[in-house]
Design an enzyme around this catalytic site. Structure first.
Site, PDB file in Angstrom:
ATOM      1  N   CYS A  40      -0.295 -10.835 -13.178  1.00 34.42           N
ATOM      2  CA  CYS A  40      -0.178 -11.026 -11.704  1.00 34.42           C
ATOM      3  C   CYS A  40      -1.798 -10.780 -11.018  1.00 34.42           C
ATOM      4  CB  CYS A  40       0.861  -9.563 -10.874  1.00 34.42           C
ATOM      5  SG  CYS A  40       0.753  -9.195  -9.225  1.00 34.42           S
ATOM      6  N   HIS A  41      -2.313 -11.603  -9.687  1.00 36.34           N
ATOM      7  CA  HIS A  41      -2.510 -10.620  -9.422  1.00 36.34           C
ATOM      8  C   HIS A  41      -3.622  -9.624  -8.831  1.00 36.34           C
ATOM      9  CE1 HIS A  41      -6.245 -13.636  -6.930  1.00 36.34           C
ATOM     10  NE2 HIS A  41      -6.301 -12.096  -6.704  1.00 36.34           N
ATOM     11  N   THR A  42      -2.506  -8.851  -8.649  1.00 36.83           N
ATOM     12  CA  THR A  42      -2.277  -7.539  -9.184  1.00 36.83           C
ATOM     13  C   THR A  42      -3.195  -6.832 -10.032  1.00 36.83           C
ATOM     14  OG1 THR A  42      -1.091  -6.788  -7.219  1.00 36.83           O
ATOM     15  CG2 THR A  42      -1.880  -5.540  -8.101  1.00 36.83           C
ATOM     16  N   HIS A  62       2.096  -5.403 -15.274  1.00 33.43           N
ATOM     17  CA  HIS A  62       2.874  -4.899 -14.170  1.00 33.43           C
ATOM     18  C   HIS A  62       4.154  -5.779 -14.413  1.00 33.43           C
ATOM     19  CE1 HIS A  62       0.949  -6.169 -11.318  1.00 33.43           C
ATOM     20  NE2 HIS A  62       2.002  -6.384 -10.581  1.00 33.43           N
ATOM     21  N   GLU A  63       4.320  -7.008 -15.511  1.00 30.27           N
ATOM     22  CA  GLU A  63       5.495  -7.832 -14.810  1.00 30.27           C
ATOM     23  C   GLU A  63       6.001  -8.004 -16.668  1.00 30.27           C
ATOM     24  OE1 GLU A  63       4.492 -11.082 -11.528  1.00 30.27           O
ATOM     25  OE2 GLU A  63       4.349 -11.937 -13.827  1.00 30.27           O
ATOM     26  N   CYS A  92      15.044   6.588  -8.770  1.00 30.27           N
ATOM     27  CA  CYS A  92      15.285   7.934  -9.389  1.00 30.27           C
ATOM     28  C   CYS A  92      17.467   8.017  -8.914  1.00 30.27           C
ATOM     29  CB  CYS A  92      14.382   8.472  -9.059  1.00 30.27           C
ATOM     30  SG  CYS A  92      14.561   9.686  -7.658  1.00 30.27           S
ATOM     31  N   CYS A  95      15.659  11.674  -4.841  1.00 27.11           N
ATOM     32  CA  CYS A  95      14.548  11.709  -4.205  1.00 27.11           C
ATOM     33  C   CYS A  95      14.577  11.734  -2.661  1.00 27.11           C
ATOM     34  CB  CYS A  95      12.950  11.462  -5.002  1.00 27.11           C
ATOM     35  SG  CYS A  95      12.631   9.397  -4.070  1.00 27.11           S
ATOM     36  N   CYS A  98      14.626   7.806  -1.834  1.00 29.10           N
ATOM     37  CA  CYS A  98      16.034   7.001  -2.636  1.00 29.10           C
ATOM     38  C   CYS A  98      16.571   7.129  -2.031  1.00 29.10           C
ATOM     39  CB  CYS A  98      16.009   7.399  -3.675  1.00 29.10           C
ATOM     40  SG  CYS A  98      14.952   6.342  -5.297  1.00 29.10           S
ATOM     41  N   CYS A 106      10.484   4.517  -4.941  1.00 32.82           N
ATOM     42  CA  CYS A 106      11.255   6.225  -5.161  1.00 32.82           C
ATOM     43  C   CYS A 106       9.594   7.080  -5.098  1.00 32.82           C
ATOM     44  CB  CYS A 106      11.943   5.618  -6.252  1.00 32.82           C
ATOM     45  SG  CYS A 106      11.139   7.002  -7.466  1.00 32.82           S
ATOM     46  N   ARG A 110       5.369   9.162  -8.556  1.00 35.31           N
ATOM     47  CA  ARG A 110       4.264   8.344  -7.794  1.00 35.31           C
ATOM     48  C   ARG A 110       3.093   8.964  -8.301  1.00 35.31           C
ATOM     49  NH1 ARG A 110       0.590   5.580  -7.034  1.00 35.31           N
ATOM     50  NH2 ARG A 110       0.295   4.354  -5.726  1.00 35.31           N
ATOM     51  N   CYS A 169       7.548  -8.551 -10.816  1.00 37.76           N
ATOM     52  CA  CYS A 169       6.996  -8.346 -10.078  1.00 37.76           C
ATOM     53  C   CYS A 169       7.024  -9.362  -8.763  1.00 37.76           C
ATOM     54  CB  CYS A 169       5.624  -8.047 -10.450  1.00 37.76           C
ATOM     55  SG  CYS A 169       4.220  -7.799  -8.677  1.00 37.76           S
ATOM     56  N   ARG A 370       1.929 -18.739 -12.623  1.00 36.21           N
ATOM     57  CA  ARG A 370       1.721 -17.341 -13.522  1.00 36.21           C
ATOM     58  C   ARG A 370       1.791 -18.157 -14.985  1.00 36.21           C
ATOM     59  NH1 ARG A 370       1.949 -13.802 -10.407  1.00 36.21           N
ATOM     60  NH2 ARG A 370       3.030 -12.799 -10.138  1.00 36.21           N
TER      61      ARG A 370
HETATM   62  P1  NAD Z   1      -3.113 -15.710  -6.595  1.00 34.65           P
HETATM   63  O1  NAD Z   1      -3.862 -16.250  -6.974  1.00 34.65           O
HETATM   64  O2  NAD Z   1      -1.676 -16.637  -7.810  1.00 34.65           O
HETATM   65  O3  NAD Z   1      -2.266 -16.654  -5.510  1.00 34.65           O
HETATM   66  C1  NAD Z   1      -3.365 -16.317  -3.783  1.00 34.65           C
HETATM   67  C2  NAD Z   1      -2.908 -18.276  -3.104  1.00 34.65           C
HETATM   68  O4  NAD Z   1      -4.103 -17.458  -1.997  1.00 34.65           O
HETATM   69  C3  NAD Z   1      -3.909 -19.154  -4.172  1.00 34.65           C
HETATM   70  O5  NAD Z   1      -3.543 -20.547  -3.751  1.00 34.65           O
HETATM   71  C4  NAD Z   1      -5.316 -18.810  -3.401  1.00 34.65           C
HETATM   72  O6  NAD Z   1      -5.912 -20.651  -3.254  1.00 34.65           O
HETATM   73  C5  NAD Z   1      -4.944 -18.376  -1.754  1.00 34.65           C
HETATM   74  N1  NAD Z   1      -5.363 -17.925  -0.772  1.00 34.65           N
HETATM   75  C6  NAD Z   1      -6.719 -17.683  -0.949  1.00 34.65           C
HETATM   76  N2  NAD Z   1      -7.965 -17.597  -0.181  1.00 34.65           N
HETATM   77  C7  NAD Z   1      -6.792 -18.266   1.338  1.00 34.65           C
HETATM   78  C8  NAD Z   1      -7.255 -18.411   2.128  1.00 34.65           C
HETATM   79  N3  NAD Z   1      -7.994 -17.683   2.928  1.00 34.65           N
HETATM   80  N4  NAD Z   1      -6.196 -19.077   2.723  1.00 34.65           N
HETATM   81  C9  NAD Z   1      -5.247 -19.456   2.805  1.00 34.65           C
HETATM   82  N5  NAD Z   1      -5.159 -19.350   0.901  1.00 34.65           N
HETATM   83  C10 NAD Z   1      -6.642 -18.485   0.672  1.00 34.65           C
HETATM   84  O7  NAD Z   1      -2.300 -14.582  -6.546  1.00 34.65           O
HETATM   85  P2  NAD Z   1      -0.336 -13.990  -6.502  1.00 34.65           P
HETATM   86  O8  NAD Z   1      -0.140 -13.305  -7.315  1.00 34.65           O
HETATM   87  O9  NAD Z   1       0.593 -14.667  -5.734  1.00 34.65           O
HETATM   88  O10 NAD Z   1      -0.973 -12.894  -5.394  1.00 34.65           O
HETATM   89  C11 NAD Z   1      -1.238 -12.753  -3.812  1.00 34.65           C
HETATM   90  C12 NAD Z   1      -1.060 -11.144  -3.367  1.00 34.65           C
HETATM   91  O11 NAD Z   1      -0.139 -10.331  -3.284  1.00 34.65           O
HETATM   92  C13 NAD Z   1      -2.405 -10.195  -4.473  1.00 34.65           C
HETATM   93  O12 NAD Z   1      -3.342  -9.919  -3.411  1.00 34.65           O
HETATM   94  C14 NAD Z   1      -1.461  -9.973  -4.716  1.00 34.65           C
HETATM   95  O13 NAD Z   1      -2.470  -8.469  -5.186  1.00 34.65           O
HETATM   96  C15 NAD Z   1       0.023  -9.578  -4.278  1.00 34.65           C
HETATM   97  N6  NAD Z   1       0.926  -8.557  -4.881  1.00 34.65           N
HETATM   98  C16 NAD Z   1       1.427  -7.505  -3.737  1.00 34.65           C
HETATM   99  C17 NAD Z   1       2.801  -7.068  -4.117  1.00 34.65           C
HETATM  100  C18 NAD Z   1       3.037  -6.143  -3.323  1.00 34.65           C
HETATM  101  O14 NAD Z   1       4.269  -5.710  -3.730  1.00 34.65           O
HETATM  102  N7  NAD Z   1       2.696  -6.281  -1.971  1.00 34.65           N
HETATM  103  C19 NAD Z   1       3.500  -7.617  -5.150  1.00 34.65           C
HETATM  104  C20 NAD Z   1       2.500  -8.913  -6.529  1.00 34.65           C
HETATM  105  C21 NAD Z   1       1.417  -9.067  -5.798  1.00 34.65           C
HETATM  106  N1  AHE Z   2      -3.278   1.248  -5.689  1.00 36.33           N
HETATM  107  C1  AHE Z   2      -3.428   0.528  -4.509  1.00 36.33           C
HETATM  108  C2  AHE Z   2      -2.964  -0.531  -3.638  1.00 36.33           C
HETATM  109  C3  AHE Z   2      -1.835  -1.292  -4.764  1.00 36.33           C
HETATM  110  C4  AHE Z   2      -0.147  -2.268  -4.746  1.00 36.33           C
HETATM  111  O1  AHE Z   2      -0.132  -1.503  -3.300  1.00 36.33           O
HETATM  112  N2  AHE Z   2       0.419  -1.751  -5.305  1.00 36.33           N
HETATM  113  C5  AHE Z   2       1.709  -2.271  -4.818  1.00 36.33           C
HETATM  114  C6  AHE Z   2       2.637  -3.258  -6.036  1.00 36.33           C
HETATM  115  S1  AHE Z   2       1.258  -4.881  -6.093  1.00 36.33           S
HETATM  116  C7  AHE Z   2       1.949  -5.458  -7.483  1.00 36.33           C
HETATM  117  O2  AHE Z   2       1.838  -7.005  -7.796  1.00 36.33           O
HETATM  118  C8  AHE Z   2       2.375  -1.215  -4.763  1.00 36.33           C
HETATM  119  O3  AHE Z   2       3.633  -1.398  -4.787  1.00 36.33           O
HETATM  120  N3  AHE Z   2       2.071  -0.858  -3.773  1.00 36.33           N
HETATM  121  C9  AHE Z   2       2.895   1.206  -3.310  1.00 36.33           C
HETATM  122  C10 AHE Z   2       2.379   1.707  -4.513  1.00 36.33           C
HETATM  123  O4  AHE Z   2       3.120   3.028  -4.000  1.00 36.33           O
HETATM  124  O5  AHE Z   2       1.599   1.476  -5.356  1.00 36.33           O
HETATM  125  C11 AHE Z   2      -4.879   0.713  -3.713  1.00 36.33           C
HETATM  126  O6  AHE Z   2      -5.028   0.513  -2.268  1.00 36.33           O
HETATM  127  O7  AHE Z   2      -4.896   1.969  -3.787  1.00 36.33           O
HETATM  128 ZN    ZN Z   3       2.782  -7.998  -9.301  1.00 39.67          ZN
END
Ligand code: NAD
Ligand code: AHE
Ligand code: ZN
Length: 375
Positions: A40-42, A62-63, A92, A95, A98, A106, A110, A169, A370
């Site tokens: 994943c991008h994360t 994480h996936e 859980c 907590c 939850c 949860c 954490r 994820c 992916r």
């Molecule tokens: P990815 O790299 O597969 O996709 C990102 C996309 O954004 C790409 O297609 C890229 O071309 C596009 N992009 C980049 N800059 C841009 C811009 N300025 N305008 C428009 N498009 C733009 O990444 P991903 O795996 O899809 O992850 C996306 C984001 O979500 C990451 O920041 C990741 O860390 C986050 N994420 C968050 C959670 C969550 O639980 N909140 C879960 C998973 C991933």
């Molecule tokens: N550690 C980072 C934040 C990262 C983050 O926000 N992670 C998401 C999942 S991304 C999955 O690809 C998340 O679950 N956040 C809630 C949590 O409790 O971490 C930072 O900025 O400190």
């Molecule tokens: Zn992820």
């Protein structure tokens, strides 16, 4: 025991594929043989050094999906042989978070999870006698890992590991953001910024709930075809727009008597704070909701004129799509197995662990949706 892992020794360096040591599960923990893991991008965000919680040396990932091979004392909800998906957001069920029923976040473990440790404050992984940090409580870039019992979702045994790992994820985050966080209604107009592994799942979630207009925004023109494949109705490349992107998008959503314009729902799937502002401001006055999914680097901040919120736009965030993992993940696996959601076409590359750094290169080049490591 010896296990094979891709170790993040320091920020900004490729992962080192090597043999590390893994201790058995303690009370309330399970050992899982990981059969497949997505990238994943994360993972890239943390490896790059941009994550304020990033710790090194660590086993990232994480996936995943795999099989329980051992359980520690007191484990009751899973047994050896069960197929599971590791959960970086555990459930859980006891907590305050939850029990609140207001969040999926949860809080049971954490604090130690963020310190790269198991709930008892120690690590199960080591390399040449020195501890390695766990990552997001999951560490799926190893062919065996140890997890708290509350951080695994038991899934059906006929689901293919190399596909359903993505539910750990990306799939759940994207679809869950639509269903749980935004609660999008049929007929809605939505804009998705960033059509990667997360954004495409937001798009298929919007299609699932019957959204009428699904605008995809990406700076990579190759993403037009990808978005259309999963239900996107319009594509915008910001680099092709003359002038400001926000009024351009708002104009696209104007229809009939409603000449104010703006989307009912927008989703940031880029992690870019400039894009997050555009996503909020492209929302409809009075009710538009913007959901932040992307994670932004240490020090980054979001900004807008307070007037945007005074006039009824709502900024929300979502982690793991608001899903309660042990409850919701088995259901999402069923949706996949029943053909209600797609996963296979988004897994553009598979590779052995030895080639995992190539998976990161493909992500940087925008060539993969992916990549999945199959052990
Ligand atoms: P990815 O790299 O597969 O996709 C990102 C996309 O954004 C790409 O297609 C890229 O071309 C596009 N992009 C980049 N800059 C841009 C811009 N300025 N305008 C428009 N498009 C733009 O990444 P991903 O795996 O899809 O992850 C996306 C984001 O979500 C990451 O920041 C990741 O860390 C986050 N994420 C968050 C959670 C969550 O639980 N909140 C879960 C998973 C991933
Ligand atoms: N550690 C980072 C934040 C990262 C983050 O926000 N992670 C998401 C999942 S991304 C999955 O690809 C998340 O679950 N956040 C809630 C949590 O409790 O971490 C930072 O900025 O400190
Ligand atoms: Zn992820």
């Amino acid at each position: 025991m010896d296990v094979r892992a891709a170790v993040a020794l320091e920020a900004g360096k490729p992962l080192e594929i090597t043999t590390v040591q893994l201790d058995g599960p303690q009370a309330g923990e399970v050992m899982v043989e990981i059969k497949a893991t997505g990238i994943c991008h994360t993972d890239e965000f943390t490896l790059s050094g941009a994550d304020p919680e990033g710790l090194f040396p660590a086993v990232l990932g994480h996936e995943g999906a795999g099989v329980v091979v051992d359980v520690g004392p007191g484990v009751t909800s899973v047994k050896t042989g069960d197929h599971v998906i590791p959960l970086y957001t555990p459930e859980c069920r006891t907590c305050p978070s939850c029990l609140s029923r207001k969040t999926n976040l949860c809080t049971a473990i954490r604090a130690t999870q963020g310190q790269g440790l198991m709930p008892d404050g120690s690590s199960r992984f080591s390399l040449e006698g020195k501890p390695l940090f766990h990552y997001m409580g999951t560490s799926t870039f190893a062919n065996y890992t140890v997890l708290p019992e509350i951080a695994v979702a038991k899934i059906r045994e006929d689901a293919p590991f190399d596909k359903v790992c993505y539910i750990g994820c990306g799939v759940t985050t994207g679809i869950g953001a639509v269903i749980n966080t935004a609660q999008v209604e049929p007929g809605a107009k939505a804009i998705v910024f960033g059509l990667g592994g997360i954004g495409l799942n937001v798009i298929q979630g919007l299609r699932l709930v019957g959204a009428e207009m699904i605008i995809g925004v990406d700076i990579n023109p190759a993403k037009k075809e990808w978005g259309e494949r999963f239900g996107m109705t319009h594509f915008v490349n910001p680099n092709d727009v003359e002038g400001d992107l926000v009024p351009y998008l708002v104009d696209m959503t104007k229809k009939g008597a409603d000449q104010i314009g703006g989307a009912d729902y927008t989703f940031d799937c880029t992690g870019n704070v400039t894009v997050m502002r555009q996503a909020l401001e492209a929302c409809h006055r009075g009710w538009g909701q913007s959901i932040i999914i992307g994670v932004a680097p240490a020090g980054a901040e979001i900004a807008t004129r307070p007037f945007q919120l005074v006039t009824g736009r709502v900024w929300k965030g979502t982690a793991f799509g608001g899903a309660r993992g042990r409850t919701d993940v088995p259901r999402i696996v069923d949706w996949y197995m029943d053909g209600r959601i797609e996963i296979d076409p988004m897994i553009t590359h598979t590779m052995p662990l030895t080639d995992i750094n190539n998976g990161f290169d493909l992500m940087h080049a925008g060539e993969s949706i992916r990549s999945v490591v199959v052990y």
